[in-house]
Scaffold this active site. Structure first.
Site, short mmCIF file in Angstrom:
data_model
loop_
_atom_site.label_atom_id
_atom_site.label_comp_id
_atom_site.label_asym_id
_atom_site.label_seq_id
_atom_site.Cartn_x
_atom_site.Cartn_y
_atom_site.Cartn_z
CG ASP A 101 -13.59 -6.81 2.61
OD1 ASP A 101 -13.28 -6.04 3.55
OD2 ASP A 101 -14.07 -6.40 1.53
CE LYS A 110 1.75 -17.99 -2.32
NZ LYS A 110 0.81 -19.12 -2.42
CG ASP A 122 -8.09 -4.56 1.79
OD1 ASP A 122 -9.03 -4.11 2.46
OD2 ASP A 122 -8.04 -4.50 0.54
CE1 TYR A 130 -3.54 -2.57 0.50
CE2 TYR A 130 -4.64 -0.57 1.19
CZ TYR A 130 -4.70 -1.88 0.78
OH TYR A 130 -5.91 -2.48 0.65
C1 IPM Z 1 -10.41 -1.02 4.11
C2 IPM Z 1 -10.64 -0.45 2.74
C3 IPM Z 1 -9.51 0.50 2.42
C4 IPM Z 1 -8.24 -0.34 2.39
C5 IPM Z 1 -9.65 1.31 1.14
C6 IPM Z 1 -10.94 2.09 1.09
C7 IPM Z 1 -8.47 2.22 0.93
O1 IPM Z 1 -10.79 -1.45 1.80
O2 IPM Z 1 -10.36 -0.24 5.08
O3 IPM Z 1 -10.28 -2.24 4.22
O4 IPM Z 1 -7.95 -1.01 1.40
O5 IPM Z 1 -7.53 -0.32 3.40
MG MG Z 2 -10.90 -3.40 2.64
#
Ligand code: IPM
Ligand code: MG
Length: 360
Positions: free
Chosen positions: A250, A190, A246, A140
């Site tokens: 999710d 990984k 990330d 990132y």
């Molecule tokens: C999260 C989101 C963010 C990230 C985006 C919106 C930059 O997906 O907080 O997980 O990737 O960190």
């Molecule tokens: Mg995210």
């Protein structure tokens, strides 16, 4: 206690408004005052100032004890110069505030087990895990990065880079979290392919020597993605780098039923921490009173729990009261669209918060 509030874009404004009602109510109940100040971030900041993270916002955040965020982004800004996309505002404030640890708990509310996407026999084993995601390093933020012409064609590149101090401090957060939970830490990497992951694993093992009571395991990220849907009950705390975290967070959230339920805390060495729902700005339902405010309301609970200290006093009771009120609201059968269920009452964002307030 001073809280900088950043509603952001899309459903951000409506969910944050409801979360603030809950904050005020909990303050009245427990005799605490919360001073709030609003700041711009993301697309709404771009519209107002030309950039996603105005200096004024950084200043207000740094002067606060805690930051509450809604969500950023939306189709309106999808074609904008990538250097000033709304997401840059979020990445920027994480970096500015030194918030290297992102705590994303994913647990199943028993009331919502029907909303869970997994087979009932898998759900029956329970889901109660915490993803500790490194938040200010890796691909990132790594350089060099960009898109450029090489040998007559476009080449895009990022750099997944970690120094050992960055790995060490996030590993510590993982071990400390595991200490307060079921004492199991799974480090996801990984290391069979990536050099950066080999160092990650080495440093995590070094840190583990200070935590003999914690059972440490290692898992490749592809396997972890699979194990999360196959048997999430095997996980207690997962610690991983930014991009893997990330993606896995999710996944971990949606297996609990809805991404609309889960809060998160981003913390660093000191103050302020930043608290936000893990879901996005949901532009498709923005402004329609359809959004689920519970993840943001639960983020307020996390804010109180993690910001408590000598100055503010212990706020564990306040946090627990919010969590109990949310649970009671679910027990009463109220559901927003994302967790809708036959036989339950479909409500909007405001009505959901009304019920939480009444239960508080
Ligand atoms: C999260 C989101 C963010 C990230 C985006 C919106 C930059 O997906 O907080 O997980 O990737 O960190
Ligand atoms: Mg995210």
């Amino acid at each position: 206690m001073k809280i900088c509030v950043m509603p952001g874009d899309g459903i951000g404004r409506e969910i944050v408004a409801q979360a603030l009602r809950v904050l005020t109510k909990v303050g009245q109940k427990y005799g605490k005052t919360f001073e709030t100040e609003e700041a711009l971030i993301g697309g709404s900041a771009i519209d107002a100032t030309g950039g996603p993270l105005p200096d004024e916002t950084v200043k207000l955040c740094k002067a606060a004890d805690a930051v509450l965020l809604g969500a950023v982004g939306g189709p309106k800004w999808d074609t904008i110069d990538p250097a000033i996309r709304p997401e840059r505002g979020l990445l920027g404030i994480r970096k500015e505030l030194g918030l290297f640890a992102n705590l994303r708990p994913a647990s199943l509310f028993p009331e919502l087990k029907h909303a869970c996407f997994l087979r009932p026999d898998i759900v029956a084993k329970g889901i109660d895990l915490l993803v500790v995601r490194e938040l200010t390093g890796g691909a990132y933020f790594g350089t060099p990065k960009g898109i450029e012409m090489r040998d007559g064609e476009r080449v895009g590149f990022n750099n997944m880079i970690y120094s050992e101090h960055e790995i060490r401090r996030i590993a510590k957060v993982g071990f400390e979290a595991a200490k307060k939970r079921r004492k199991k830490l799974c480090s996801v990497d990984k290391a069979n392919v990536l050099d950066v992951s080999r160092l990650w694993r080495e440093v995590v093992i070094e840190v583990s020597r200070d935590y003999p009571d914690i059972e440490l395991s290692h898992m490749y990220v592809d396997n972890a993605a699979m194990q999360l849907v196959r048997d999430p009950s095997q996980f207690d705390v997962i610690v991983t780098e930014n991009l893997f975290g990330d993606i896995l967070s999710d996944e971990a959230s949606v297996i609990t039923g809805s991404i609309g339920m889960l809060p998160s805390a981003s913390v660093g060495a000191g103050r302020p921490g930043l608290f936000e729902p893990i879901h996005g700005s949901a532009p498709d339902i923005a402004g329609q009173n359809k959004a689920n405010p519970l993840a943001t309301i639960l983020s307020v609970a996390m804010l109180l729990r993690y910001t408590a200290d000598e100055k503010t006093g212990d706020m564990a009771a306040e946090a627990a009261a919010i969590e109990a009120a949310v649970q009671k609201t679910l027990q009463q059968g109220l559901r927003t669209g994302d967790i809708r269920e036959e036989g339950c009452k479909l409500v909007g964002c405001v009505e959901m918060a009304d019920a939480v307030l009444a239960n508080l």
